[in-house]
Write a protein that holds these residues in place. Structure first.
Motif, short mmCIF file in Angstrom:
data_model
loop_
_atom_site.label_atom_id
_atom_site.label_comp_id
_atom_site.label_asym_id
_atom_site.label_seq_id
_atom_site.Cartn_x
_atom_site.Cartn_y
_atom_site.Cartn_z
N TRP A 131 0.87 -1.18 0.00
CA TRP A 131 0.00 0.00 0.00
C TRP A 131 0.90 1.22 0.00
N VAL A 132 0.85 2.00 -1.08
CA VAL A 132 1.62 3.25 -1.12
C VAL A 132 0.65 4.41 -0.89
N SER A 133 -0.17 4.73 -1.90
CA SER A 133 -1.19 5.76 -1.72
C SER A 133 -2.55 5.11 -1.40
N GLY A 134 -2.67 3.83 -1.69
CA GLY A 134 -3.95 3.15 -1.52
C GLY A 134 -4.91 3.38 -2.68
N ALA A 135 -4.46 4.13 -3.69
CA ALA A 135 -5.37 4.50 -4.78
C ALA A 135 -5.91 3.26 -5.51
N ARG A 136 -5.03 2.34 -5.82
CA ARG A 136 -5.45 1.14 -6.54
C ARG A 136 -6.36 0.27 -5.68
N ALA A 137 -5.89 -0.01 -4.47
CA ALA A 137 -6.66 -0.91 -3.59
C ALA A 137 -8.05 -0.33 -3.31
N GLN A 138 -8.12 0.99 -3.08
CA GLN A 138 -9.42 1.59 -2.77
C GLN A 138 -10.30 1.69 -4.02
N SER A 139 -9.70 1.88 -5.18
CA SER A 139 -10.49 1.87 -6.41
C SER A 139 -11.08 0.47 -6.64
N ALA A 140 -10.29 -0.56 -6.32
CA ALA A 140 -10.78 -1.94 -6.46
C ALA A 140 -11.88 -2.22 -5.44
N ALA A 141 -11.69 -1.76 -4.21
CA ALA A 141 -12.71 -1.96 -3.18
C ALA A 141 -14.02 -1.27 -3.58
N HIS A 142 -13.88 -0.07 -4.13
CA HIS A 142 -15.04 0.69 -4.58
C HIS A 142 -15.82 -0.09 -5.65
N ARG A 143 -15.07 -0.68 -6.59
CA ARG A 143 -15.73 -1.43 -7.67
C ARG A 143 -16.48 -2.64 -7.12
N LEU A 144 -15.87 -3.31 -6.16
CA LEU A 144 -16.50 -4.49 -5.55
C LEU A 144 -17.78 -4.10 -4.81
N LYS A 145 -17.72 -2.97 -4.14
CA LYS A 145 -18.91 -2.51 -3.41
C LYS A 145 -20.02 -2.11 -4.37
N ARG A 146 -19.63 -1.45 -5.45
CA ARG A 146 -20.65 -1.06 -6.43
C ARG A 146 -21.29 -2.27 -7.07
N ALA A 147 -20.54 -3.36 -7.16
CA ALA A 147 -21.08 -4.60 -7.75
C ALA A 147 -21.91 -5.39 -6.75
N GLY A 148 -22.00 -4.91 -5.51
CA GLY A 148 -22.89 -5.55 -4.55
C GLY A 148 -22.25 -6.20 -3.35
N ALA A 149 -20.93 -6.10 -3.21
CA ALA A 149 -20.30 -6.67 -2.02
C ALA A 149 -20.84 -5.96 -0.78
N ARG A 150 -21.15 -6.75 0.27
CA ARG A 150 -21.60 -6.14 1.52
C ARG A 150 -20.41 -5.53 2.26
N LYS A 151 -19.37 -6.34 2.44
CA LYS A 151 -18.15 -5.87 3.10
C LYS A 151 -16.95 -6.16 2.21
N VAL A 152 -16.02 -5.25 2.22
CA VAL A 152 -14.73 -5.48 1.56
C VAL A 152 -13.65 -5.18 2.60
N VAL A 153 -12.82 -6.17 2.85
CA VAL A 153 -11.72 -6.00 3.79
C VAL A 153 -10.41 -6.18 3.03
N THR A 154 -9.59 -5.16 3.09
CA THR A 154 -8.32 -5.18 2.34
C THR A 154 -7.19 -5.59 3.27
N VAL A 155 -6.51 -6.67 2.92
CA VAL A 155 -5.30 -7.07 3.65
C VAL A 155 -4.12 -6.87 2.71
#
Ligand SMILES: [Zn+2]
Ligand SMILES: [Zn+2]
Length: 254
Positions: free
Chosen positions: A191-215
């Motif tokens: 994790w440097v800026s988190g931009a990629r990981a958070q953009s991916a989390a956002h996409r998963l949530k928009r697709a219907g994920a209830r929770k997204v936990v990033t490790v």
């Protein structure tokens, strides 16, 4: 008593790993990086990401370790495991680190996020090599094979080098085998800026994920960044403790 091979390979790394992420003053509530002032709850990047994302981000971010600049064996492992040819030692070190973390702390992570059990797993794709399976996915898939994998695509219209959150960076038509509660474990290396990981989390949530936990294997710190000095000093003056984690709960360990 004979030591398990995982134990001995993690023990060797404990000799050079820095103290792990903990909440505290001057530490970002989201990513465990340094805030620009002890008064702030979030680091500059996480604040900016939150302002842009409209609330759809990872519910929890858990770095396993810190990576201090580009020096040291851990930093080398994080670089060399994905080189061609890859360093086998680096691949083994990171695999056992992740497995050891999961065995000891996945219950801490689930409790902290309010997840009963993860149903799906996703890896943050490489934006620089969007056509290739990310080396981390190749490495860790055997460890998370009980979870249904979600494969995110990459929107190559977005600059691969961007350090900004972008809600359209990753592509996903729909979540495969969705559950009444689709809870996703999202994995990334650094994790440097988190931009990629958070953009991916956002996409998963928009697709219907209830929770997204990033490790993430490591939260990158820049030792030259003045506000990070107290944090860098703390983590470099005490060793890594594999018995605890960033969201540790005594009762959940075991
Ligand atoms: Zn942050
Ligand atoms: Zn823990």
């Amino acid at each position: 008593m004979r030591r398990h091979p995982i134990d001995s390979r993690v023990d060797v790394q404990v000799n050079y790993l820095h103290a792990g992420p903990r909440h505290g003053e001057g530490v970002c509530r989201t990513c465990f990086g340094a805030t620009t002032s002890p008064r702030y709850q979030l680091c500059y990047q996480c604040q900016k990401t939150r302002d842009r994302a409209g609330g759809l981000l990872a519910d929890l971010v858990v770095p396993i370790t810190y990576r201090n600049g580009s020096e040291g064996q851990h930093s080398r492992d994080l670089r060399m495991y994905k080189k061609t040819p890859a360093s086998e030692a680096a691949r083994k070190n990171l695999t056992v680190l992740f497995r050891d973390f999961c065995m000891r702390h996945i219950r801490c992570v689930k409790n902290a996020a309010g997840v009963a059990s993860f149903t799906h797993v996703a890896f943050v794709p490489s934006t620089k090599k969007p056509d290739q399976i990310h080396p981390l996915q190749a490495l860790l898939t055997p460890t998370v094979q009980s979870l249904r994998r979600i494969d995110l695509g990459v929107n190559t219209d977005i600059s691969a080098e961007s350090r900004e959150f972008n809600q359209d960076w990753f592509l996903l038509d729909r979540i495969p085998d969705p559950k009444p509660q689709t809870d996703v474990l999202l994995i990334d290396d650094t994790w440097v800026s988190g931009a990629r990981a958070q953009s991916a989390a956002h996409r998963l949530k928009r697709a219907g994920a209830r929770k997204v936990v990033t490790v993430v294997l490591a939260r990158q710190l820049e030792p030259g960044f003045a506000p990070a000095q107290p944090l860098v000093k703390r983590i470099t003056s005490s060793p890594f403790d594999r018995a605890t984690c960033a969201v540790h709960e005594e009762d959940a360990a075991g």
